[in-house]
Design a protein around this motif. Structure first.
Motif, PDB file in Angstrom:
ATOM      1  N   UNK A 183       1.907  31.416  33.936  1.00 36.45           N
ATOM      2  CA  UNK A 183       1.802  30.900  33.375  1.00 36.45           C
ATOM      3  C   UNK A 183       3.040  29.636  33.099  1.00 36.45           C
ATOM      4  N   UNK A 184       3.431  29.276  32.888  1.00 36.38           N
ATOM      5  CA  UNK A 184       4.546  28.108  32.565  1.00 36.38           C
ATOM      6  C   UNK A 184       4.383  27.448  31.451  1.00 36.38           C
ATOM      7  N   UNK A 185       5.298  27.904  29.637  1.00 39.75           N
ATOM      8  CA  UNK A 185       4.294  27.151  28.910  1.00 39.75           C
ATOM      9  C   UNK A 185       5.554  26.669  27.686  1.00 39.75           C
ATOM     10  N   UNK A 186       6.055  26.207  26.780  1.00 39.20           N
ATOM     11  CA  UNK A 186       6.943  26.097  26.547  1.00 39.20           C
ATOM     12  C   UNK A 186       7.497  27.530  25.564  1.00 39.20           C
ATOM     13  N   UNK A 187       8.471  27.727  25.431  1.00 36.52           N
ATOM     14  CA  UNK A 187       8.993  28.798  24.202  1.00 36.52           C
ATOM     15  C   UNK A 187       8.603  28.762  23.089  1.00 36.52           C
ATOM     16  N   UNK A 188       8.387  27.672  22.510  1.00 33.88           N
ATOM     17  CA  UNK A 188       7.462  27.240  21.108  1.00 33.88           C
ATOM     18  C   UNK A 188       5.963  26.348  21.530  1.00 33.88           C
ATOM     19  N   UNK A 189       4.746  27.377  21.653  1.00 35.21           N
ATOM     20  CA  UNK A 189       3.187  26.606  22.220  1.00 35.21           C
ATOM     21  C   UNK A 189       2.586  26.534  20.753  1.00 35.21           C
ATOM     22  N   UNK A 190       1.420  26.021  21.014  1.00 36.72           N
ATOM     23  CA  UNK A 190       0.424  26.085  20.540  1.00 36.72           C
ATOM     24  C   UNK A 190      -0.668  27.104  21.236  1.00 36.72           C
ATOM     25  N   UNK A 191      -1.128  27.900  20.098  1.00 40.95           N
ATOM     26  CA  UNK A 191      -2.086  28.689  20.451  1.00 40.95           C
ATOM     27  C   UNK A 191      -3.091  27.938  21.190  1.00 40.95           C
ATOM     28  N   UNK A 192      -3.435  26.864  21.531  1.00 40.46           N
ATOM     29  CA  UNK A 192      -4.427  26.269  22.809  1.00 40.46           C
ATOM     30  C   UNK A 192      -3.819  26.183  23.987  1.00 40.46           C
ATOM     31  N   UNK A 193      -2.136  26.802  23.868  1.00 37.90           N
ATOM     32  CA  UNK A 193      -1.699  26.111  24.742  1.00 37.90           C
ATOM     33  C   UNK A 193      -2.228  27.615  25.707  1.00 37.90           C
ATOM     34  N   UNK A 194      -2.351  28.888  25.130  1.00 35.65           N
ATOM     35  CA  UNK A 194      -2.750  29.653  25.927  1.00 35.65           C
ATOM     36  C   UNK A 194      -4.524  30.305  25.986  1.00 35.65           C
ATOM     37  N   UNK A 195      -5.507  29.716  25.378  1.00 39.86           N
ATOM     38  CA  UNK A 195      -6.502  29.746  24.878  1.00 39.86           C
ATOM     39  C   UNK A 195      -6.689  28.195  24.520  1.00 39.86           C
ATOM     40  N   UNK A 196      -8.834  28.591  24.965  1.00 42.43           N
ATOM     41  CA  UNK A 196      -9.342  27.680  24.876  1.00 42.43           C
ATOM     42  C   UNK A 196     -10.119  27.808  23.721  1.00 42.43           C
ATOM     43  N   UNK A 197      -8.978  26.734  22.112  1.00 37.61           N
ATOM     44  CA  UNK A 197      -9.286  26.405  20.637  1.00 37.61           C
ATOM     45  C   UNK A 197      -8.821  25.457  20.431  1.00 37.61           C
ATOM     46  N   UNK A 198      -9.228  24.950  19.339  1.00 36.13           N
ATOM     47  CA  UNK A 198      -8.460  23.354  18.880  1.00 36.13           C
ATOM     48  C   UNK A 198      -7.502  24.149  17.873  1.00 36.13           C
ATOM     49  N   UNK A 199      -7.154  25.235  17.587  1.00 36.92           N
ATOM     50  CA  UNK A 199      -6.101  26.406  16.627  1.00 36.92           C
ATOM     51  C   UNK A 199      -5.017  25.443  17.756  1.00 36.92           C
ATOM     52  N   UNK A 200      -3.944  25.037  16.893  1.00 30.25           N
ATOM     53  CA  UNK A 200      -3.209  24.732  15.649  1.00 30.25           C
ATOM     54  C   UNK A 200      -4.123  23.139  14.820  1.00 30.25           C
ATOM     55  N   UNK A 201      -4.904  23.258  15.235  1.00 31.97           N
ATOM     56  CA  UNK A 201      -5.315  21.716  15.184  1.00 31.97           C
ATOM     57  C   UNK A 201      -4.827  20.580  15.472  1.00 31.97           C
ATOM     58  N   UNK A 202      -4.602  19.414  15.531  1.00 33.40           N
ATOM     59  CA  UNK A 202      -4.123  18.797  16.269  1.00 33.40           C
ATOM     60  C   UNK A 202      -2.717  17.839  15.669  1.00 33.40           C
ATOM     61  N   UNK A 203      -2.381  17.982  14.348  1.00 28.33           N
ATOM     62  CA  UNK A 203      -1.817  17.103  13.903  1.00 28.33           C
ATOM     63  C   UNK A 203      -0.205  18.221  13.784  1.00 28.33           C
ATOM     64  N   UNK A 204      -0.839  20.121  13.190  1.00 35.66           N
ATOM     65  CA  UNK A 204       0.007  20.598  14.015  1.00 35.66           C
ATOM     66  C   UNK A 204       0.816  21.069  15.376  1.00 35.66           C
ATOM     67  N   UNK A 205      -0.339  20.690  15.470  1.00 39.64           N
ATOM     68  CA  UNK A 205       0.211  20.719  17.597  1.00 39.64           C
ATOM     69  C   UNK A 205       1.160  19.763  18.236  1.00 39.64           C
TER      70      UNK A 205
END
Length: 221
Positions: A183-205
Motif C-alpha cells: 500500500x502506498x501512503x503518505x509518510x505522514x498519514x492518518x489512522x484511517x489511511x491504514x484502518x477502517x475508522x473515523x480516526x483521527x477525525x475529519x478536522x484533524x485529518x
C-alpha cells in the motif's frame, strides 16, 4: 537543535545520511514526567528496523480537559491499553495535548524505532502519534498541529524520511488491507489511511497536508 538531533541519530544506532535533514528535537515529557507506573508494562522492548511513516490519531476522549489534566488522561489510557486490551504497553509512541506538549508514549527510547500498537497492519516500521481530543466535529488546536509538525520533522528526519513523500508499506493484515498487500501512503498519514475508522477525525485529518509541508520546512527541505 541540530546537535541534539545528530546525537539522537548516534544513540539510535543509525548511520547519518549524506545530507542530513532532521528537524530540531521537540521537548518531550518523559514517562516519569507523566507518572507512568512501569510495573504495568512488559519489561522487554520490541523494535522494528526503521521508521518509514508516522500515523496520526486522536484519542477520542473529548476536548474539555485542561492541559494540567493531560498526564492523568495518559495514565488512564495506559492502564486501559495494558489491563483491558492486554497490550504490552500504551499503544502510541507519542501523545500530544491541546497546548502542544509532546509526551513519550510506549517505552523503549523516543529516538529508537519502537514498535507500537496504533495502526493494525502497519505497526512495523512506523510511529504512532495521538492527539488528546476528539476532532470529528471540532477543529484541532494550532499548538497541537505545530507539535505534530515538529515531532514528525525530528522523528522522521532521524530515518531520512521526507514528510512530503509517499512510501510503500506492507500490510500485516487488518480490516482495510489484507495481509501481504503493498500500500502506498503518505509518510505522514492518518489512522484511517491504514484502518477502517473515523480516526483521527475529519478536522484533524484535513490538516495533515499542511502538517507535511510544515514538517518538511522544519527539516530544511
Amino acid at each position: 537543535d541540530r546537535a541534539a538531533s545528530q546525537a539522537d541519530i548516534a544513540a539510535a544506532g543509525l548511520t547519518p545520511p549524506a545530507r542530513t535533514a532532521v528537524g530540531p528535537r521537540p521537548r518531550i515529557v518523559t514517562r516519569a514526567g507523566w507518572g507512568a507506573d512501569e510495573s504495568l508494562r512488559e519489561k522487554k522492548f520490541i523494535y522494528t528496523k526503521t521508521v518509514r511513516a508516522a500515523f496520526v490519531h486522536h484519542s477520542g476522549s473529548g476536548n474539555n480537559y485542561s492541559c494540567a489534566q493531560a498526564p492523568s488522561l495518559i495514565r488512564a489510557m495506559y492502564r486501559f491499553h495494558v489491563k483491558s486490551n492486554h497490550w504490552r504497553d500504551i499503544g502510541y509512541n507519542f501523545l500530544v495535548d491541546k497546548c502542544g506538549t509532546v509526551y513519550e508514549g510506549r517505552a523503549g527510547g523516543v529516538a529508537k524505532p519502537v514498535m507500537g500498537a496504533h495502526t493494525l497492519g502497519f505497526n512495523n516500521d512506523s510511529t504512532g502519534i495521538a492527539v488528546l481530543g476528539t476532532f470529528t466535529g471540532a477543529e484541532p488546536p494550532k499548538p497541537a498541529l505545530d507539535a505534530i509538525s515538529h515531532l514528525t520533522a525530528w522523528k522522521l528526519g532521524l530515518h531520512s524520511v521526507d514528510p512530503r513523500a509517499t512510501v510503500q508499506l506492507l500490510s500485516r493484515g487488518g480490516n482495510r488491507y489484507p495481509k501481504g498487500a503493498k500500500v502506498r501512503m503518505h509518510t505522514i498519514s492518518g489512522h484511517r489511511d491504514g484502518f477502517l475508522t473515523d480516526c483521527p477525525g475529519v478536522h484533524l485529518y484535513n490538516k495533515l497536508a499542511t502538517t507535511r509541508l510544515a514538517a518538511a520546512q522544519l527539516q530544511g527541505r
